[in-house]
Every structure is written in structure tokens, then in C-alpha cells.
Design an enzyme around this catalytic site. Sequence first.
Site, PDB file in Angstrom:
ATOM      1  CE  LYS A 280       0.836  -7.366  -5.618  1.00 11.03           C
ATOM      2  NZ  LYS A 280      -0.842  -5.947  -5.683  1.00 11.03           N
ATOM      3  CD  GLU A 363      -5.035   8.979  -5.571  1.00  8.24           C
ATOM      4  OE1 GLU A 363      -5.684   8.863  -6.249  1.00  8.24           O
ATOM      5  OE2 GLU A 363      -3.974   7.913  -4.620  1.00  8.24           O
ATOM      6  NE  ARG A 391      -3.450  10.975 -10.702  1.00 11.31           N
ATOM      7  CZ  ARG A 391      -3.356   9.740 -11.319  1.00 11.31           C
ATOM      8  NH1 ARG A 391      -3.830   9.162 -10.530  1.00 11.31           N
ATOM      9  NH2 ARG A 391      -1.789   9.451 -12.076  1.00 11.31           N
TER      10      ARG A 391
HETATM   11  N1  HTL Z   1      -2.342   5.912  -5.628  1.00  8.45           N
HETATM   12  C1  HTL Z   1      -1.800   6.293  -6.984  1.00  8.45           C
HETATM   13  C2  HTL Z   1      -2.299   7.661  -8.240  1.00  8.45           C
HETATM   14  N2  HTL Z   1      -0.427   5.734  -7.787  1.00  8.45           N
HETATM   15  C3  HTL Z   1      -0.302   4.798  -7.343  1.00  8.45           C
HETATM   16  N3  HTL Z   1       0.436   3.964  -7.221  1.00  8.45           N
HETATM   17  C4  HTL Z   1      -0.960   4.346  -5.492  1.00  8.45           C
HETATM   18  C5  HTL Z   1      -1.724   5.100  -5.176  1.00  8.45           C
HETATM   19  C6  HTL Z   1       0.157   3.492  -4.772  1.00  8.45           C
HETATM   20  N4  HTL Z   1       0.185   2.139  -5.448  1.00  8.45           N
HETATM   21  C7  HTL Z   1       1.447   1.016  -6.214  1.00  8.45           C
HETATM   22  S1  HTL Z   1       0.874  -0.489  -7.038  1.00  8.45           S
HETATM   23  C8  HTL Z   1      -1.252   0.152  -6.943  1.00  8.45           C
HETATM   24  C9  HTL Z   1      -1.315   0.928  -5.513  1.00  8.45           C
HETATM   25  C10 HTL Z   1      -2.640   1.852  -5.288  1.00  8.45           C
HETATM   26  C11 HTL Z   1      -1.848  -1.262  -6.551  1.00  8.45           C
HETATM   27  C12 HTL Z   1      -2.002  -1.350  -8.128  1.00  8.45           C
HETATM   28  O1  HTL Z   1      -2.408  -2.298  -8.218  1.00  8.45           O
HETATM   29  P1  HTL Z   1      -2.978  -2.748  -9.675  1.00  8.45           P
HETATM   30  O2  HTL Z   1      -1.852  -3.784 -10.143  1.00  8.45           O
HETATM   31  O3  HTL Z   1      -4.053  -3.749  -9.372  1.00  8.45           O
HETATM   32  O4  HTL Z   1      -2.910  -1.709 -10.979  1.00  8.45           O
HETATM   33  P2  HTL Z   1      -1.218  -5.115  -9.201  1.00  8.45           P
HETATM   34  O5  HTL Z   1      -0.410  -4.598  -8.015  1.00  8.45           O
HETATM   35  O6  HTL Z   1      -0.187  -5.798  -9.896  1.00  8.45           O
HETATM   36  O7  HTL Z   1      -2.260  -5.243  -8.934  1.00  8.45           O
HETATM   37  C13 HTL Z   1       2.370   2.141  -5.903  1.00  8.45           C
HETATM   38  O8  HTL Z   1       2.860   2.551  -5.332  1.00  8.45           O
HETATM   39  C14 HTL Z   1       3.851   1.230  -6.380  1.00  8.45           C
END
Ligand code: HTL
Length: 652
Positions: A280, A363, A391
Site C-alpha cells: 500500500k 458491520e 450493512r
Molecule cells: N465499510 C464498508 C462496508 N465499506 C467501506 N468502504 C468501509 C467500511 C470503509 N473503507 C474504505 S476503504 C477500506 C474501508 C474499511 C479499507 C479497504 O481495505 P482493502 O483495500 O484491503 O480492501 P486497500 O485500502 O487497498 O488496502 C472506504 O470507504 C474508501
Amino acid sequence: MTPLDDIHDPADLKRLPRSELPRVADELRAEIVRVCSRAGGHLASSLGAVELTVALHWLFDSARDRFVWDVGHQTYGHKILTGRRDAMPTIRTPGGLAGFTTSSESVHDALTVGHASTSVAAAFGMALARDARGQDHRVIAVIGDGALTGGMALAALNQIGHVKPKMTVVLNDNEMSISENVGALNHTMRQLQVKPWVQDAEARSKRTLEGVYAPLAELGSRAKSAARRFFDPASDNPFHAMGLRYVGPVDGHDVHALAYYLEHIDRLDGPTMLHVVTRKGKGLEVAEADPITWHGASAFDPDRPVHVGKGYAWSDAFGDAAIQLADADDRVWVLTPAMREGSGLVAYSKRHPDRYLDVGIAEDVAVTTAAGMALQGLKPIVAIYSTFLQRGFDQVVHDVSIENLDVTFAIDRAGLVGGDGATHQGVYDLAFLRALPNLSVAMPRDARQMRAMLREAQRLGGPKAVRWPRGSVDVAPEAPVDAWDAIEWGRAEVLKEGSELWLLGLGPTVGYALEAAGDDPRVGVVDARFVKPLDAALITRLARSGARLVTVEDHALPGGFGSAVAELLADRGLAVPLTRLGIADRIVPHGDPKAQHEELGYGPRALARRVRELLDGTEPSGADRTNVGVGASRSGVATHAATSGADDRTPN
Ligand code: HTL
Ligand code: MG
């Protein structure tokens, strides 16, 4: 002239020889840094997905094949390569490009998205539709390790492994959600990574270079044994156990390796998971070193990147209050579905690590785990964004409301949220919570009131929701829990008397109402504070005075605060003129919330105008005046001018 300057469409990329791909990736990475340094945005995730983006677009055709990006926050490179490079400086700003993939923005965006864990099920559906309609395009989901913690993603994989349509699921594993990723599967993925294939990175990329396009049979013996490991159907592999072919792990920053394996997989039938290991923030030193801070960036100086702090936010006020509540009572726990930073819980998680739980992007699990805790005598607080509580709705109904459990919901980002846009607006929770028996809902107008409400919620027990908006708040003077203000649950507060018209505000709109009322003796202002239970006695008294009532909320009108007041008046047979201000039945795109409040008719200036019209009798009678001229064009892009403050643009 860089290779990127010649790419106006993915077809231009496809024309480049394979040897040019690393240069394209480097240039794309630099462009993403340039864009985010000016506009802010989801920098670190997009940097990590650069090589994957280049490989996918070089091989496949996103206008026809379906690229289903999970969350959609890692797609800045995808947007740049699909004809949106010139518009990138407008990303997340009012009227500009959306921060996430948005189907109305481009044919290359297969899905409008923003919430995590949806890609796999959506891609599954697309693959089934393709087969049902006799089409032959590819379907490729790209999901992060964080998003894979969501039950929907896992349940969809389980189905895919059963039905076995031809599709590729790319697992983009960077060991990070927004914070460090959590969960047992996360550990399993670490074990998969320890395979010699990954340890031997340098030799591997050389080997891959030599081996690209060579059929497996033509590879040297060392590569062959590595390839065997690669396609290893070992039964201890969790993805294989779910019925998918597992390939990997692959160095996700080796564009040749990615292209090689994606192309190879493309020739296979059935579903395949390609496990890709990325970093990342890749390529920007500060972001690699601190991907948590740089998950979402405000604008920065690209020569000296420094993260700009946001000041004291409502989330910080919550975190401070939570620490004190937990200090005072060891039954208090705080649960977060993967939003430690955004919910202001970093300090809490250090102070009370044994009474803090990050359940991942789940969630539903957060809510029902809290229910289990409450059944056994704990006093859990579920810290959750309004949009993500959607959710966990069934869990609030089925596991908390019916059982009438002592669960406090600390709901952040209630109201319009700014740059994150349509998918993240927190404008429905009043409607879906208000319907639930046993559950009550409060909204403070300042930090003192917030902590008073949280303490009272915990003291009274039962399902209680306290919600607050995004953004900054005053700092409440430090005081032990016992010395916090008292608040009577369900009691509104008259802030200014009036004779002809009452503005009933909630949270941030209370300040708007005070501003709009000015010192006009005809206009009274009430801070409703509670949407459920409403202060029926006060509202009835105001209605009986013959004055007009005007409810003002930063929430959807159907089912919201104004609806609650309308129901009360109707149920009591009080025929009083009522005007409800809020968000009419429409999707509100990304923008500057303060400007949007004005356009939606409930910002302080719009409110003052409306009050004048109502008092002067110049209000057009019978006309539906809600949200005239505001909202999304078909492209999902706001039609109003840019007046955004940086704070609202900082991503979550
Ligand atoms: N809960 C839900 C259902 N959707 C989102 N988007 C979130 C919380 C908040 N959220 C993000 S990005 C992210 C979260 C928790 C992390 C995703 O991790 P992943 O990708 O490993 O999938 P990475 O960031 O590239 O490591 C946003 O709202 C943008
Ligand atoms: Mg991740």
C-alpha cells in the site's frame, strides 16, 4: 513525451509492446501522486494497484470485459487510463469526477461502488448473466484483503466455488485495511505468502520475464516446480477449499508476472483466484512508511509530502468520551468495523486494548457481537458510520431491538459527507432506526451534549443511538464523567422564543436555524435533540400556539425527523402548517456539504430566505419546493459550483 501522454484510451496502451509496461506503470504512479498532491484522495490504495491496473488494461478490454473493483477507491490509475486523465484534478470535488468507480461516469466502470466487499457477488452475477445471454466477455473482480473480511465477499466466494462460472477474482493483498487488517484469514494469507516463490523475488521476476508467454511445458525445471506450487490445489488453501482454483501469490508490482498469470488464467475454465501481493502506498516513501495516514490524503506538497491534520473533529470528541466512559466502568467495550482512525478510536484502542474490538469490514458482525456482549452483561458501544450501519440493519432489528439490549450505537458521519459522495452519505439512518421498537435516537449540537447523551444512553440502557456529523466540533472542557452535563432523554431545548414560526433543528441544523432566525422576535428556535422519542409535549404546545413549524434536517425527508414531527401532529389531530426541509427523494453526489445544504434549501442563507417567504406569505402555495434545482445529473456529478473546503474532501 512519456508513454502516458500517448494513452488517451486503453486501446493506446494495448498497442504498446510488453517491454514498455514498466515505464507506463512508473509514469502512472507519478501521475497519481501529482493528482492527489493537488486534489487529495485515496492515494495509497491507488499507488498499490498501479501494475495490476496496467496489466489488466493491457490484456483485456474494460469497455466490454467487466472489471469489478471492490470499494473503487484504488482506481485512480484505472480512471487515468480510461480517458479521464484530464479530468483527474477535479476528482472528489463538486461537479468533478467521483472518487470511486461510477457506472454513469464511464463505460469502463462496471459498477457504482463505495462500500466494501460487493465486488465478488456483483461479478458473480455478471458472469451468470454473461452465460445466460450467451456472451463471452471476461469478468474480473479485484478485491482487497480488507474487503475480503466482509461476510458478503466470503459468502459470494462460497457460491462461486459451488456454481463455478468462468471468472477471475484478483485478491490484492497488501496486509492493510485502512488500519492493519484483522482476522484469521489475514494470518492464513501471510502463510501463503511465505512460499519460496515470494521469498525469492528477484529470481522470480527474472524467471517470469524469460517465461512470459511460454507455455508452462516449455519453462525450465525450476520454474516448473515453482509453477506447480503456484497452481497447487493444496487442501489447506482456504480459497481452494471454497471451490476456487488458487494461483499465487504473485508479486503485484511485477507487471510482467501479473500479465503472464492473468493471461494464463484467462485460458482456463471455472473460477480462479489470483493472489497478488502489493504494498500500500508503493512508490511514495511517506505513504509506504505510513499507509494508514496516507490511505486518504488531503492536498500535499509533492516535494515535501506532509499529512495535514484536520483539527478537533466530532470523532475525536467521541474517542475522548469513550475513553472516559470505559475508565469509569469496566463493562464498557467499543467495537469498530474497521474504522479505528475514522471513528476517533486510536487513543481508545491503546488505552483499553482489552476492551476494544476491530471486527474487520463486517458491520453485521459488529452489531451482533455487541448484542452477545450485552446479553452477558457488558455495555458495548458500536462505533459506526451512518452509511455503514446500513450493512448491519437486520442485526439492529433482529439482535438488538427485539431483545431490547443495552447496546449504544455511536453513529459518525451522519449527514452529507463531502468528497466520498453518494455511496457514503449518512442520510438514511433516522428513517431506518426510527421504525424500531425499543430503540431511541439522539443527535447533539456540540461536544458537551454528545458526551452527555452517550453517558445517559449507557446509564439508561436499552438500544440507544447517538449520531453526529462529519467535521470539526468545539472541544468540551475536560471533566470526569460524573461532572458531565445532565441531559433528560427525550427532552428538546428551546433556544430562542418566537411568536409566529418555529424552526426545529437537529444537530448541525440547529446552528443554521439560529443564524436564520437572527433577532427576529417572530422566529423561535428549538434544538430537537431527540428524534425518538420526540419531545411530544413541547411540539404539541408549539403547534397549539398556532405558529408554523419548520423542521430542518441534514437527512432524507422520507422517514426522517420532519416525518416524525408530521406523524406526531397527524396522530394528535393537530392541523398546523408544517414545512419539512431536508433532502427530498434523491441521490446527492459528492460535493461541499455546506454548499449542498444551501442548494438543498436548509443551509443558513437558504433557510433565512425561506423563513422570510413563509412569514411574508410569499411562499408559493401547494408547490413542492423541496430541493429545487439540486442534485445529480445523469452522470452522478453535481451541477453546482466548487466552493469546497479541504476538510470535507479528505477521504475516509
Ligand atoms: N465499510 C464498508 C462496508 N465499506 C467501506 N468502504 C468501509 C467500511 C470503509 N473503507 C474504505 S476503504 C477500506 C474501508 C474499511 C479499507 C479497504 O481495505 P482493502 O483495500 O484491503 O480492501 P486497500 O485500502 O487497498 O488496502 C472506504 O470507504 C474508501
Ligand atoms: Mg488491503
